[in-house]
Motif scaffolding. Structure first.
Motif, short mmCIF file in Angstrom:
data_model
loop_
_atom_site.label_atom_id
_atom_site.label_comp_id
_atom_site.label_asym_id
_atom_site.label_seq_id
_atom_site.Cartn_x
_atom_site.Cartn_y
_atom_site.Cartn_z
N ARG A 41 0.88 -1.48 0.04
CA ARG A 41 -0.05 -0.06 -0.01
C ARG A 41 0.92 1.24 -0.08
O ARG A 41 0.52 2.16 -0.60
CB ARG A 41 -0.81 0.05 1.41
CG ARG A 41 -2.11 -1.04 1.02
CD ARG A 41 -3.22 -1.04 2.11
NE ARG A 41 -3.30 0.27 2.76
CZ ARG A 41 -3.58 0.42 3.97
NH1 ARG A 41 -4.09 -0.74 4.67
NH2 ARG A 41 -3.75 1.71 4.54
N ALA A 42 2.08 1.30 0.74
CA ALA A 42 2.89 2.26 0.86
C ALA A 42 3.54 2.83 -0.41
O ALA A 42 3.90 3.99 -0.81
CB ALA A 42 3.94 2.24 1.93
N SER A 43 3.78 1.48 -1.10
CA SER A 43 4.58 1.81 -2.63
C SER A 43 3.79 2.68 -3.56
O SER A 43 4.47 3.20 -4.59
CB SER A 43 4.75 0.47 -3.20
OG SER A 43 3.30 -0.21 -3.74
N ARG A 44 2.57 2.82 -3.25
CA ARG A 44 1.81 3.78 -4.12
C ARG A 44 2.25 5.29 -3.94
O ARG A 44 2.00 6.17 -4.94
CB ARG A 44 0.31 3.71 -3.72
CG ARG A 44 -0.36 2.35 -4.16
CD ARG A 44 -1.81 2.14 -3.79
NE ARG A 44 -2.27 1.15 -3.42
CZ ARG A 44 -3.08 1.02 -2.47
NH1 ARG A 44 -4.05 2.04 -2.34
NH2 ARG A 44 -3.65 -0.14 -2.10
N ASP A 45 3.11 5.48 -2.94
CA ASP A 45 3.32 7.00 -2.67
C ASP A 45 4.78 7.26 -3.48
O ASP A 45 5.00 8.44 -3.65
CB ASP A 45 3.77 7.09 -1.09
CG ASP A 45 2.33 6.90 -0.26
OD1 ASP A 45 1.13 7.29 -0.85
OD2 ASP A 45 2.40 6.68 0.80
N PHE A 52 14.72 1.35 0.57
CA PHE A 52 14.19 1.93 1.90
C PHE A 52 15.73 1.53 2.58
O PHE A 52 16.14 0.20 2.77
CB PHE A 52 13.23 1.30 2.65
CG PHE A 52 12.14 1.73 2.15
CD1 PHE A 52 11.63 2.82 2.46
CD2 PHE A 52 11.44 0.78 1.22
CE1 PHE A 52 10.28 3.28 1.89
CE2 PHE A 52 10.00 1.27 0.64
CZ PHE A 52 9.61 2.32 0.95
N ASN A 53 16.40 2.49 3.20
CA ASN A 53 17.52 2.00 3.97
C ASN A 53 17.25 1.72 5.52
O ASN A 53 17.80 1.07 6.32
CB ASN A 53 18.57 3.45 4.27
CG ASN A 53 19.07 3.60 2.87
OD1 ASN A 53 19.63 2.72 2.16
ND2 ASN A 53 19.06 5.07 2.31
N ASN A 54 15.88 2.11 5.81
CA ASN A 54 15.48 1.96 7.23
C ASN A 54 13.91 1.23 6.94
O ASN A 54 13.27 1.77 5.93
CB ASN A 54 15.35 3.05 7.98
CG ASN A 54 16.73 3.16 8.47
OD1 ASN A 54 17.77 2.53 9.01
ND2 ASN A 54 17.07 4.71 8.05
N PRO A 55 13.51 0.53 7.74
CA PRO A 55 12.00 0.15 7.57
C PRO A 55 11.02 1.52 7.32
O PRO A 55 11.22 2.26 8.25
CB PRO A 55 11.70 -0.83 8.54
CG PRO A 55 12.81 -1.18 9.27
CD PRO A 55 14.04 -0.24 8.93
N PRO A 56 10.09 1.40 6.60
CA PRO A 56 9.08 2.48 6.37
C PRO A 56 8.29 2.56 7.85
O PRO A 56 7.84 1.47 8.31
CB PRO A 56 8.50 2.46 5.23
CG PRO A 56 8.60 1.19 4.64
CD PRO A 56 9.87 0.47 5.29
N ILE A 59 5.61 0.22 8.80
CA ILE A 59 5.33 -1.32 9.04
C ILE A 59 6.31 -1.56 10.15
O ILE A 59 6.47 -2.76 10.85
CB ILE A 59 6.10 -2.18 7.62
CG1 ILE A 59 7.30 -1.58 7.52
CG2 ILE A 59 5.42 -2.01 6.40
CD1 ILE A 59 8.37 -2.49 6.56
N VAL A 60 6.81 -0.61 10.75
CA VAL A 60 7.55 -0.60 12.08
C VAL A 60 6.77 -1.43 13.30
O VAL A 60 7.34 -2.32 13.62
CB VAL A 60 8.13 0.44 12.48
CG1 VAL A 60 8.70 0.57 13.93
CG2 VAL A 60 9.17 1.28 11.61
N ASP A 61 5.68 -0.92 13.51
CA ASP A 61 4.89 -1.55 14.47
C ASP A 61 4.74 -3.07 14.09
O ASP A 61 4.93 -4.05 14.94
CB ASP A 61 3.42 -0.77 14.53
CG ASP A 61 3.54 0.28 15.28
OD1 ASP A 61 4.80 0.71 15.89
OD2 ASP A 61 2.66 1.03 15.04
#
Length: 72
Positions: A41-45, A52-56, A59-61
């Protein structure tokens, strides 16, 4: 949705998968794979390929919950 394009992509995927004898696919319910669902879903942005160098943040939670469940 353009079903003709979708069908064409699916057929190409089937052909590529059939060339790999040690490859398989299976259905995983969205509720059991929330990290993949949320990152899709986030990839649509993003208009193009993104690393990603860090988790977006989206999805962290869920990643944290997944990691904690490993140790239960």
């Amino acid at each position: 949705m353009d079903y003709l394009k979708f069908s064409s992509v699916m057929e190409k995927c089937r052909k590529m998968i059939s060339l790999c004898s040690d490859f398989s696919l299976c259905f995983i319910m969205r509720q059991a794979n929330l990290v993949a669902h949320n990152i899709t879903r986030a990839s649509r942005d993003y208009a193009s390929f993104h690393i990603f160098n860090n988790p977006p943040i989206c999805i962290v939670d869920q990643l944290t919950l997944d990691i904690m469940s490993i140790f239960l």
